[in-house]
Design an enzyme around this catalytic site. Structure first.
Site, mmCIF file in Angstrom:
data_model
loop_
_atom_site.group_PDB
_atom_site.id
_atom_site.type_symbol
_atom_site.label_atom_id
_atom_site.label_comp_id
_atom_site.label_asym_id
_atom_site.label_seq_id
_atom_site.Cartn_x
_atom_site.Cartn_y
_atom_site.Cartn_z
ATOM 1 N N ARG A 59 0.831 -1.211 0.000
ATOM 2 C CA ARG A 59 0.000 0.000 0.000
ATOM 3 C C ARG A 59 0.864 1.260 0.000
ATOM 4 O O ARG A 59 0.447 2.319 -0.435
ATOM 5 C CB ARG A 59 -0.988 0.012 1.171
ATOM 6 C CG ARG A 59 -1.868 1.274 1.193
ATOM 7 C CD ARG A 59 -3.185 1.117 1.952
ATOM 8 N NE ARG A 59 -3.047 0.402 3.194
ATOM 9 C CZ ARG A 59 -2.467 0.899 4.307
ATOM 10 N NH1 ARG A 59 -1.996 2.114 4.308
ATOM 11 N NH2 ARG A 59 -2.385 0.161 5.388
ATOM 12 N N TYR A 112 -17.484 14.047 -15.094
ATOM 13 C CA TYR A 112 -17.831 12.640 -14.920
ATOM 14 C C TYR A 112 -18.859 12.484 -13.785
ATOM 15 O O TYR A 112 -18.747 13.161 -12.755
ATOM 16 C CB TYR A 112 -16.550 11.871 -14.612
ATOM 17 C CG TYR A 112 -16.740 10.393 -14.512
ATOM 18 C CD1 TYR A 112 -17.002 9.616 -15.640
ATOM 19 C CD2 TYR A 112 -16.653 9.745 -13.284
ATOM 20 C CE1 TYR A 112 -17.179 8.255 -15.540
ATOM 21 C CE2 TYR A 112 -16.822 8.374 -13.178
ATOM 22 C CZ TYR A 112 -17.090 7.637 -14.316
ATOM 23 O OH TYR A 112 -17.276 6.288 -14.212
ATOM 24 N N ASP A 184 -8.547 16.345 -15.614
ATOM 25 C CA ASP A 184 -8.863 14.940 -15.867
ATOM 26 C C ASP A 184 -8.619 14.706 -17.361
ATOM 27 O O ASP A 184 -9.390 15.143 -18.201
ATOM 28 C CB ASP A 184 -10.329 14.675 -15.476
ATOM 29 C CG ASP A 184 -10.745 13.224 -15.691
ATOM 30 O OD1 ASP A 184 -10.160 12.552 -16.567
ATOM 31 O OD2 ASP A 184 -11.681 12.771 -15.017
ATOM 32 N N LYS A 209 -9.470 3.398 -18.930
ATOM 33 C CA LYS A 209 -9.894 3.712 -20.292
ATOM 34 C C LYS A 209 -8.729 3.535 -21.283
ATOM 35 O O LYS A 209 -8.239 2.438 -21.426
ATOM 36 C CB LYS A 209 -10.496 5.114 -20.313
ATOM 37 C CG LYS A 209 -11.414 5.424 -19.111
ATOM 38 C CD LYS A 209 -12.693 4.615 -19.100
ATOM 39 C CE LYS A 209 -13.452 4.677 -17.775
ATOM 40 N NZ LYS A 209 -13.826 5.986 -17.285
HETATM 41 C C1 LIG Z 1 -14.250 6.591 -16.029
HETATM 42 C C2 LIG Z 1 -13.911 7.986 -15.690
HETATM 43 C C3 LIG Z 1 -13.594 8.361 -14.380
HETATM 44 C C4 LIG Z 1 -13.645 7.382 -13.210
HETATM 45 O O1 LIG Z 1 -12.688 6.375 -13.336
HETATM 46 P P1 LIG Z 1 -12.862 4.897 -12.715
HETATM 47 O O2 LIG Z 1 -11.606 4.228 -13.155
HETATM 48 O O3 LIG Z 1 -14.097 4.295 -13.264
HETATM 49 O O4 LIG Z 1 -12.949 5.065 -11.231
HETATM 50 C C5 LIG Z 1 -13.224 9.673 -14.148
HETATM 51 N N1 LIG Z 1 -13.206 10.589 -15.142
HETATM 52 C C6 LIG Z 1 -13.520 10.259 -16.406
HETATM 53 C C7 LIG Z 1 -13.480 11.315 -17.464
HETATM 54 C C8 LIG Z 1 -13.884 8.957 -16.733
HETATM 55 O O5 LIG Z 1 -14.223 8.647 -17.991
#
Ligand SMILES: *Cc1c(COP(=O)(O)O)cnc(C)c1O
Length: 394
Positions: A59, A112, A184, A209
């Site tokens: 961790r 998101y 992000d 993603k």
């Molecule tokens: C999917 C997503 C998140 C969240 O990510 P997780 O891996 O599902 O926790 C945050 N921001 C954007 C733009 C996303 O597409």
């Protein structure tokens, strides 16, 4: 040691890893362990005190995860990176480290769904306020920044309406006031957009993603200055505990090697599908930053290498029509998430953005007949043919 800087494609394969330090193993080894034994009691004491380098407990750090962190820092042009168990673990660790009760977050209009949920929670439980901003002009942003604003949080392109925020413009205002800009960058990956080179302070990814690219991992990453990353690693990451599993890091290192060629194909396919959909008689509107008539096309040209692999569109008709269309699809999968080899379609109003009240949703431009397509790596003609037959049958 001065290390040679290679081009992006090369760094995606090599950065952060020296095979000679690992018995010559070509692929980074998977350190699938929860804890690390100390050579002596004194060395254990020194590792805990931070006086000696070395691992303690996964961790708090793990060699496989470390390789991924160094690779991502190189790709995003940042000093350091930190890996998390999910994108939301990354978002929450960053927001909680930049704010305290009484502070204010200025946020791009449209984020998101779970980030929206987290902002509500921070407000209700900890009195950390927020405002949404279109971030279209300097004056409006300056007016929305308060004396207690400690963070500007941006998604660009904005999910799912594909509006863009001019990162350099916002960073300039924020830097004058000493407010960190957090971006992000999930929709772009560092191959298409590097916010840190535009003056922003922190980059976040849902590595689930494009970074992963194969739909088999949930993970998050944060990239920024050494001091900030160190601080998060010792507080909101370590003590809240959303750290990445070594196996997930290993899979992400594997995925990253093909990020540039995958992104090229995602982008190429999306351009082709945009051309196919834009004049289709059953399509009402299409949202794609690569569209020369898109209001933010000039921002795309300025800060993105390519307009990425997502596009949204509305079908003439109602929510029912949109759902009928989805049910007719054969190749394209009905699923949330994005950036996978498989083409995915989702209905934001009833899925990713269902938690947002309808009125708020509509203000964000999320219509009941809006659909978001994450274009995969299949032959674009097969994706187009699937869309065509489904449109024909509604
Ligand atoms: C999917 C997503 C998140 C969240 O990510 P997780 O891996 O599902 O926790 C945050 N921001 C954007 C733009 C996303 O597409």
């Amino acid at each position: 040691m001065e290390e040679k800087q290679y081009r992006f494609e090369t760094e995606a394969i090599h950065a952060g890893y020296q095979s000679e330090e690992h018995q010559g193993s070509l692929v980074p080894p998977l350190y699938q362990t929860s804890t690390f034994s100390f050579p002596s009691a004194e060395q254990g004491e020194n590792r805990f005190a931070g006086l000696e380098a070395g691992y303690v407990y996964t961790r708090l750090g793990n060699p496989t995860v470390k390789i991924l962190e160094e690779r991502m820092a190189a790709l995003e042009k940042g000093e350091a990176a930190l890996a998390f168990s999910s994108g939301m673990a990354a978002v929450s660790a960053v927001l909680m480290s930049l704010t305290k009760t009484g502070d204010h977050i200025l946020c791009s209009k449209g984020v998101y769904g779970c980030t929206f949920g987290l902002l509500q929670l921070l407000k209700k439980k900890y009195e950390i306020d927020h405002d949404f901003s279109l971030m279209k002009d300097t004056q409006a942003i300056e007016e929305q920044i308060r004396p207690n604003t400690t963070c500007i949080y941006i998604e660009t392109p904005i999910n799912p309406t594909m509006q863009l925020v001019d990162l350099e413009m916002v960073a300039q205002i924020a830097n004058e006031k000493g407010i960190p800009v957090v971006v992000d960058n999930t929709f772009c990956s560092p191959y298409l957009q590097t916010p840190l080179t535009l003056g922003c302070e922190v980059v976040i990814h849902s590595a689930t993603k494009y970074i992963c690219g194969h739909g088999d991992v949930i993970a998050g990453l944060v990239i920024g200055k050494k001091e900030f990353i160190h601080n998060v690693s010792r507080t909101t990451q370590k003590d809240i505990g959303g750290t990445m599993s070594p196996f997930d890091a290993w899979l992400l290192l594997r995925g990253l090697k093909t990020l540039p060629i995958r992104m090229d194909r995602h982008c190429e396919n999306t351009e082709k599908l945009f051309e196919f959909l834009k004049n289709h008689p059953k399509i009402e509107q299409i949202y794609f930053p690569g569209d020369p008539s898109h209001p933010d096309y000039f921002i795309m040209k300025k800060q993105m290498m390519q307009p990425s692999g997502l596009l949204s569109f509305t079908i003439k008709g109602t929510k029912k029509t949109a759902q009928m269309f989805m049910n007719q699809l054969k190749l394209i999968k009905l699923a949330v998430s994005l950036g996978d080899a498989e083409t995915l379609i989702q209905h934001p109003a009833s899925m990713t953005h269902a938690v947002i009240p309808k009125q708020e949703r509509e203000k964000m431009g999320i219509d009941d007949s809006l659909l978001r397509l994450s274009v995969g790596l299949e032959a674009w003609e097969d994706i187009a043919e699937d869309l065509e037959q489904a449109l024909h049958n509604i």
